[in-house]
Design a protein around this motif. Structure first.
Motif, PDB file in Angstrom:
ATOM      1  N   ASP A 176       0.919  -1.092  -0.106  1.00  0.00           N
ATOM      2  CA  ASP A 176      -0.036   0.114   0.002  1.00  0.00           C
ATOM      3  C   ASP A 176       0.772   0.978   0.000  1.00  0.00           C
ATOM      4  O   ASP A 176       0.576   2.202  -0.689  1.00  0.00           O
ATOM      5  N   LEU A 177       2.065   1.278   0.870  1.00  0.00           N
ATOM      6  CA  LEU A 177       2.907   2.188   0.682  1.00  0.00           C
ATOM      7  C   LEU A 177       3.512   2.612  -0.709  1.00  0.00           C
ATOM      8  O   LEU A 177       3.925   3.719  -1.336  1.00  0.00           O
ATOM      9  N   HIS A 178       3.823   1.414  -1.295  1.00  0.00           N
ATOM     10  CA  HIS A 178       4.381   1.483  -2.795  1.00  0.00           C
ATOM     11  C   HIS A 178       3.471   2.023  -3.564  1.00  0.00           C
ATOM     12  O   HIS A 178       3.894   2.744  -4.432  1.00  0.00           O
ATOM     13  N   ILE A 179       2.073   1.716  -3.395  1.00  0.00           N
ATOM     14  CA  ILE A 179       1.145   2.486  -4.335  1.00  0.00           C
ATOM     15  C   ILE A 179       1.051   3.880  -4.085  1.00  0.00           C
ATOM     16  O   ILE A 179       1.096   4.731  -5.062  1.00  0.00           O
ATOM     17  N   VAL A 180       0.920   4.230  -2.730  1.00  0.00           N
ATOM     18  CA  VAL A 180       0.810   5.746  -2.368  1.00  0.00           C
ATOM     19  C   VAL A 180       1.967   6.372  -2.922  1.00  0.00           C
ATOM     20  O   VAL A 180       1.885   7.610  -3.560  1.00  0.00           O
ATOM     21  N   ASP A 181       3.166   5.832  -2.801  1.00  0.00           N
ATOM     22  CA  ASP A 181       4.538   6.584  -3.112  1.00  0.00           C
ATOM     23  C   ASP A 181       4.769   6.501  -4.689  1.00  0.00           C
ATOM     24  O   ASP A 181       6.025   7.094  -5.475  1.00  0.00           O
ATOM     25  N   GLY A 182       3.825   5.726  -5.629  1.00  0.00           N
ATOM     26  CA  GLY A 182       3.944   5.569  -6.980  1.00  0.00           C
ATOM     27  C   GLY A 182       5.105   4.588  -7.499  1.00  0.00           C
ATOM     28  O   GLY A 182       5.531   4.381  -8.696  1.00  0.00           O
ATOM     29  N   GLU A 183       5.510   3.852  -6.636  1.00  0.00           N
ATOM     30  CA  GLU A 183       6.374   2.661  -6.917  1.00  0.00           C
ATOM     31  C   GLU A 183       5.776   1.544  -7.603  1.00  0.00           C
ATOM     32  O   GLU A 183       6.570   0.879  -8.122  1.00  0.00           O
ATOM     33  N   VAL A 184       4.490   1.486  -7.158  1.00  0.00           N
ATOM     34  CA  VAL A 184       3.705   0.469  -8.079  1.00  0.00           C
ATOM     35  C   VAL A 184       2.394   1.081  -8.482  1.00  0.00           C
ATOM     36  O   VAL A 184       1.768   1.986  -7.805  1.00  0.00           O
ATOM     37  N   THR A 185       2.441   0.998  -9.834  1.00  0.00           N
ATOM     38  CA  THR A 185       1.486   1.683 -10.495  1.00  0.00           C
ATOM     39  C   THR A 185       0.184   1.328 -10.488  1.00  0.00           C
ATOM     40  O   THR A 185      -0.185   0.281 -10.634  1.00  0.00           O
ATOM     41  N   ALA A 186      -0.871   2.390  -9.928  1.00  0.00           N
ATOM     42  CA  ALA A 186      -2.157   2.018  -9.553  1.00  0.00           C
ATOM     43  C   ALA A 186      -3.252   2.822 -10.416  1.00  0.00           C
ATOM     44  O   ALA A 186      -2.679   3.922 -11.052  1.00  0.00           O
ATOM     45  N   GLN A 187      -4.360   2.464 -10.629  1.00  0.00           N
ATOM     46  CA  GLN A 187      -5.238   2.860 -11.519  1.00  0.00           C
ATOM     47  C   GLN A 187      -5.991   3.973 -10.647  1.00  0.00           C
ATOM     48  O   GLN A 187      -6.840   3.717  -9.716  1.00  0.00           O
ATOM     49  N   LEU A 188      -5.829   5.212 -10.551  1.00  0.00           N
ATOM     50  CA  LEU A 188      -6.251   6.251  -9.776  1.00  0.00           C
ATOM     51  C   LEU A 188      -7.477   6.946 -10.240  1.00  0.00           C
ATOM     52  O   LEU A 188      -7.528   7.217 -11.373  1.00  0.00           O
ATOM     53  N   PRO A 189      -8.316   7.249  -9.293  1.00  0.00           N
ATOM     54  CA  PRO A 189      -8.308   7.086  -7.973  1.00  0.00           C
ATOM     55  C   PRO A 189      -8.596   5.641  -7.697  1.00  0.00           C
ATOM     56  O   PRO A 189      -9.371   4.923  -8.372  1.00  0.00           O
ATOM     57  N   ILE A 190      -8.075   5.281  -6.339  1.00  0.00           N
ATOM     58  CA  ILE A 190      -8.286   4.083  -5.949  1.00  0.00           C
ATOM     59  C   ILE A 190      -8.381   3.750  -4.489  1.00  0.00           C
ATOM     60  O   ILE A 190      -7.901   4.887  -3.770  1.00  0.00           O
ATOM     61  N   ILE A 191      -9.181   2.758  -4.188  1.00  0.00           N
ATOM     62  CA  ILE A 191      -9.306   2.672  -2.641  1.00  0.00           C
ATOM     63  C   ILE A 191      -8.046   1.228  -2.452  1.00  0.00           C
ATOM     64  O   ILE A 191      -8.531   0.346  -2.956  1.00  0.00           O
ATOM     65  N   PRO A 192      -7.122   1.767  -1.539  1.00  0.00           N
ATOM     66  CA  PRO A 192      -6.229   0.936  -1.387  1.00  0.00           C
ATOM     67  C   PRO A 192      -6.750  -0.248  -0.365  1.00  0.00           C
ATOM     68  O   PRO A 192      -7.981  -0.349  -0.035  1.00  0.00           O
ATOM     69  N   GLY A 193      -5.992  -1.220  -0.322  1.00  0.00           N
ATOM     70  CA  GLY A 193      -6.296  -2.352   0.753  1.00  0.00           C
ATOM     71  C   GLY A 193      -6.257  -3.804   0.087  1.00  0.00           C
ATOM     72  O   GLY A 193      -7.503  -3.849  -0.661  1.00  0.00           O
TER      73      GLY A 193
END
Length: 339
Positions: free
Chosen positions: A44-61
């Protein structure tokens, strides 16, 4: 109740925002889950920091424990009221060579909970029923949440490490504290490596039965058969290589790691190997929960309110947690709109 609440990541770097959304309907093959607990993972931290690319906006977890609230068309094997867990791998295509050979963790078109599919930092979540697991009665909701990633990825890493007797764990957080218990139950000797100043983590490792705990700057007290790197620090790869015997394995368990520095070929020679672990398979889930019950694995957790997800993430970033952090969303009616 038609409204749910969630902590949403709108842009890389955060912070997460508390938002209200309409409760979604489950589509074909999906479950609507009322979230009771959701673990906070380093991914989840990697997603917040952009180190793992997510489809934003996103609900983590992606360590979700909840109750089935509704069932989509075509779902079998689950009923409303069932308690289920949802892991990181949230969907696979079912058609590629990897899926057809039982390696859906390597699927060419995957979906990831809390990354490409909305996750469990919320009061409700929708999940692919094929990637939901029943939670053993042995575990409370809070205890079970870390098992859905820290446990599952740790288990896949442990299996990849082989059956050697002396096992080194680099980074002693949520995953290591679970897998150490299983390895010790299997009769192995576990050696825990932490940051130099993490005396609390070292004491915690010894309290779980580890044969030794110390700094990753220190040489291993014995020659290791294998090492698992849970810390996302590439510089630890050559350190671990120097700690294992000929024929030994270094397993990199994270989805993201800083760059691995150059090292002499001599450190790798002697049929030592470096391997990564990617995601999980449904077989990992089935086998892990069976073993976890037999080994009587217990998790150590610190709980946070859903609205305090940013605090939990910063505690994780600072290494200020023993065991795992878990969010408890509670009832949607407990939230108020912010004007």
């Amino acid at each position: 109740m038609t409204e749910m609440w969630a902590m949403e990541l709108g842009a890389v770097g955060g912070p997460l925002r508390l938002v209200a959304r309409a409760i979604p309907d489950p589509g074909p093959g999906e479950l609507l889950i009322k979230v009771i607990a959701c673990g906070v993972c380093r991914t989840d931290l990697h997603i917040v920091d952009g180190e793992v690319t997510a489809q934003l906006p996103i609900i983590p977890g992606h360590e979700i424990v909840g109750i089935v609230a509704a069932i989509g068309e075509g779902v079998t094997g689950f009923l409303p009221g069932d308690r289920v867990g949802v892991p990181w791998l949230g969907h696979s295509c079912g058609r590629c060579d990897y899926c057809r050979s039982g390696r859906e963790n390597l699927c060419d078109m995957p979906g990831f909970t809390g990354c490409t599919r909305d996750g469990g930092y919320a009061t409700h979540a929708v999940a692919d029923a094929h990637f939901c697991f029943r939670i053993p009665d042995l575990y409370s909701d809070e205890e079970a949440a870390p098992l859905l990633c820290a446990g599952l990825i740790g288990w896949r890493s442990l299996r990849a490490a082989g059956e050697g007797r002396c096992l080194g764990l680099y980074g002693f957080g949520a995953a290591a504290h679970i897998i150490a218990q299983i390895a010790i139950w299997q009769g192995r000797e576990v050696y825990a490596f932490t940051k130099a100043d993490d005396r609390e983590g070292q004491d915690f490792a010894r309290s779980l039965g580890c044969a030794w705990a110390g700094s990753s700057d220190e040489p291993a007290p014995v020659e290791l058969d294998a090492a698992i790197l849970f810390a996302p620090v590439g510089a630890l790869v050559p350190v671990a290589l120097r700690a294992i015997r000929k024929g030994g394995r270094v397993i990199c368990a994270g989805i993201h790691m800083s760059d691995i520095p150059a090292f002499p070929y001599a450190d790798l020679w002697g049929e030592r190997t470096i391997a990564s672990v990617a995601n999980l398979t449904r077989d990992d889930g089935t086998s892990f929960f069976e073993v976890a019950q037999e080994a009587r694995v217990r998790t150590v957790t610190t709980t946070f309110r859903l609205a305090d997800a940013n605090i939990a993430l910063e505690r994780l970033r600072a290494g200020a947690l023993v065991g795992a952090a878990v969010l408890l969303p509670g009832e949607p009616g407990n939230y108020q709109r912010q004007e």
